[in-house]
Each structure stands twice: as structure tokens, then as C-alpha cells.
Scaffold this motif. Structure first.
Motif, PDB file in Angstrom:
ATOM      1  N   TYR A   4       0.804  -1.219   0.000  1.00  0.00           N
ATOM      2  CA  TYR A   4       0.000   0.000   0.000  1.00  0.00           C
ATOM      3  C   TYR A   4       0.843   1.279   0.000  1.00  0.00           C
ATOM      4  CZ  TYR A   4      -3.994  -2.996   0.773  1.00  0.00           C
ATOM      5  OH  TYR A   4      -4.961  -3.948   0.623  1.00  0.00           O
ATOM      6  N   SER A   5       2.147   1.172  -0.200  1.00  0.00           N
ATOM      7  CA  SER A   5       3.023   2.347  -0.162  1.00  0.00           C
ATOM      8  C   SER A   5       2.689   3.370  -1.244  1.00  0.00           C
ATOM      9  CB  SER A   5       4.486   1.930  -0.267  1.00  0.00           C
ATOM     10  OG  SER A   5       4.730   1.320  -1.512  1.00  0.00           O
ATOM     11  N   HIS A   6       2.048   2.951  -2.311  1.00  0.00           N
ATOM     12  CA  HIS A   6       1.675   3.887  -3.379  1.00  0.00           C
ATOM     13  C   HIS A   6       0.630   4.905  -2.917  1.00  0.00           C
ATOM     14  CE1 HIS A   6      -1.524   0.886  -3.568  1.00  0.00           C
ATOM     15  NE2 HIS A   6      -2.256   1.807  -4.164  1.00  0.00           N
ATOM     16  N   LEU A   7       0.011   4.681  -1.757  1.00  0.00           N
ATOM     17  CA  LEU A   7      -0.998   5.612  -1.246  1.00  0.00           C
ATOM     18  C   LEU A   7      -0.390   6.826  -0.538  1.00  0.00           C
ATOM     19  CD1 LEU A   7      -3.653   3.111   0.160  1.00  0.00           C
ATOM     20  CD2 LEU A   7      -3.723   4.376  -1.988  1.00  0.00           C
ATOM     21  N   ILE A   8       0.894   6.753  -0.226  1.00  0.00           N
ATOM     22  CA  ILE A   8       1.534   7.889   0.450  1.00  0.00           C
ATOM     23  C   ILE A   8       1.443   9.115  -0.458  1.00  0.00           C
ATOM     24  CG2 ILE A   8       3.708   8.828   1.362  1.00  0.00           C
ATOM     25  CD1 ILE A   8       4.409   5.956   2.210  1.00  0.00           C
ATOM     26  N   GLY A   9       0.953  10.214   0.126  1.00  0.00           N
ATOM     27  CA  GLY A   9       0.779  11.454  -0.622  1.00  0.00           C
ATOM     28  C   GLY A   9      -0.588  11.578  -1.277  1.00  0.00           C
ATOM     29  N   LYS A  10      -1.386  10.523  -1.272  1.00  0.00           N
ATOM     30  CA  LYS A  10      -2.726  10.567  -1.865  1.00  0.00           C
ATOM     31  C   LYS A  10      -3.729  11.017  -0.810  1.00  0.00           C
ATOM     32  CE  LYS A  10      -1.601   8.721  -5.880  1.00  0.00           C
ATOM     33  NZ  LYS A  10      -1.694   7.421  -6.399  1.00  0.00           N
ATOM     34  N   ASP A  11      -4.855  11.565  -1.267  1.00  0.00           N
ATOM     35  CA  ASP A  11      -5.959  11.908  -0.378  1.00  0.00           C
ATOM     36  C   ASP A  11      -6.922  10.736  -0.326  1.00  0.00           C
ATOM     37  OD1 ASP A  11      -4.936  14.418   0.095  1.00  0.00           O
ATOM     38  OD2 ASP A  11      -6.242  15.434  -1.338  1.00  0.00           O
ATOM     39  N   LEU A  61      -3.115   3.054   7.498  1.00  0.00           N
ATOM     40  CA  LEU A  61      -2.765   4.338   6.898  1.00  0.00           C
ATOM     41  C   LEU A  61      -2.654   5.381   8.000  1.00  0.00           C
ATOM     42  CD1 LEU A  61      -5.233   4.403   3.856  1.00  0.00           C
ATOM     43  CD2 LEU A  61      -2.952   3.420   3.982  1.00  0.00           C
ATOM     44  N   GLU A  62      -1.538   6.076   8.026  1.00  0.00           N
ATOM     45  CA  GLU A  62      -1.350   7.163   8.980  1.00  0.00           C
ATOM     46  C   GLU A  62      -1.591   8.458   8.217  1.00  0.00           C
ATOM     47  OE1 GLU A  62       2.423   6.672  10.966  1.00  0.00           O
ATOM     48  OE2 GLU A  62       2.037   4.534  11.295  1.00  0.00           O
ATOM     49  N   LEU A  63      -2.538   9.251   8.704  1.00  0.00           N
ATOM     50  CA  LEU A  63      -2.997  10.436   7.986  1.00  0.00           C
ATOM     51  C   LEU A  63      -2.405  11.711   8.576  1.00  0.00           C
ATOM     52  CD1 LEU A  63      -6.716   9.313   7.697  1.00  0.00           C
ATOM     53  CD2 LEU A  63      -4.862   8.943   6.041  1.00  0.00           C
ATOM     54  N   ALA A  64      -2.481  12.795   7.803  1.00  0.00           N
ATOM     55  CA  ALA A  64      -1.938  14.086   8.227  1.00  0.00           C
ATOM     56  C   ALA A  64      -2.627  14.613   9.478  1.00  0.00           C
ATOM     57  CB  ALA A  64      -2.045  15.096   7.083  1.00  0.00           C
ATOM     58  N   ASN A  65      -3.893  14.235   9.735  1.00  0.00           N
ATOM     59  CA  ASN A  65      -4.631  14.689  10.921  1.00  0.00           C
ATOM     60  C   ASN A  65      -4.371  13.790  12.141  1.00  0.00           C
ATOM     61  OD1 ASN A  65      -6.096  12.382  10.382  1.00  0.00           O
ATOM     62  ND2 ASN A  65      -8.015  13.446   9.967  1.00  0.00           N
TER      63      ASN A  65
END
Length: 149
Positions: free
Chosen positions: A84-91, A127-131
Motif C-alpha cells: 500500500y506504499s503507493h498511497l503515500i501522498g494521496k488523499d 494508513l497514517e494520515l496528516a490529521n
């Protein structure tokens, strides 16, 4: 004339491995022994020989296929973090979860945030999110490219 007690001799002989599987080396040895020790006056029929060679060929192909499948399975077992590393930077969008109950809050509220990291917990990708929220991948409703600023 002295007789030899064959039961004593045979009982002390090594019997080889006790496994029930027969490899291609053992199969070839048995086939060669059979050919060497056949009755010259009544040789093995061509059909029998062809049948045994086909069995050997089939055995060899199955062993090769087993090795290929084993390699394929090993290559498919990728860490969830890498998967799932391709999700880094995605919303990602997901439903807000009530922290006390662990259930989706009613009325359903969708939250959208950016993925900053991926971690693993008990074999599942988190997934660790910005919030500072952490969600499992199965909670994702939508994945988007981040809006250009």
C-alpha cells in the motif's frame, strides 16, 4: 553343507527412508533395476515400458510445476506496508468512526485527508494520515490525487 539364515541377514539391512514419497531419482533406480533384472526370455512389453516412462515424465513435470508454484506464492507474499506504499501522498476519504464504540457515526460523516505513512498492525496495513488519525485500508471510501495548490 552349512545353510545361511537369511532372516537374520535381511532383518539387519537398511531399508532406506521411511517417507511415502518417491522422487525421480528413486523412480529411475527402480526402473533401471527392473530393466536389468527382467527375464531375457520374457522381456518387458513395449507398452509397459512406455507407460512407465510416461509416468516418470509426468512425475518430473509435477515436481517442476510444484517448484514454480512455490516460487510464485513466495513472490506474492508482499508486506502490506510495501503493498500500500503507493498511497503515500494521496488523499483518502473515509467515514468518521466513533472512538468509544468503534462504529461509523450516524449521520455518516465523510472525512478526507492525506496519507503520510503506512504501518502494519497484526498483518494489516494501517494508513497514517496528516490529521494524526490511523485507519485500516478497508475503511477507505475513495482515493484521489491531492488538489494542486
Amino acid at each position: 553343507m552349512t545353510s545361511i539364515d537369511t532372516s537374520y541377514y535381511l532383518s539387519n539391512q537398511s531399508r532406506g527412508s521411511t517417507g511415502s514419497t518417491l522422487g525421480k531419482e528413486e523412480f529411475l533406480k527402480i526402473l533401471m533395476a527392473q530393466l536389468k533384472n527382467q527375464d531375457p526370455m520374457n522381456p518387458m512389453e513395449d507398452k509397459e515400458f512406455v507407460s512407465q516412462m510416461a509416468t516418470f515424465s509426468s512425475l518430473e513435470q509435477m515436481m517442476s510445476m510444484n517448484k514454480s508454484i512455490t516460487n510464485l506464492v513466495q513472490n506474492q507474499t508482499v508486506s502490506p506496508v510495501i503493498q500500500y506504499s503507493h498511497l503515500i501522498g494521496k488523499d483518502v476519504s473515509y467515514y468518521k468512526i466513533d472512538e468509544e464504540t468503534g462504529e461509523v457515526q450516524e449521520p455518516k460523516e465523510t472525512i478526507k485527508d492525506s496519507v503520510v505513512a503506512i504501518s502494519e498492525k497484526e498483518g494489516y496495513a494501517v494508513l497514517e494520515l496528516a490529521n494524526n488519525q490511523k485507519i485500516y485500508t478497508d475503511e477507505i471510501l475513495k482515493i484521489e490525487q491531492p488538489a494542486k495548490e
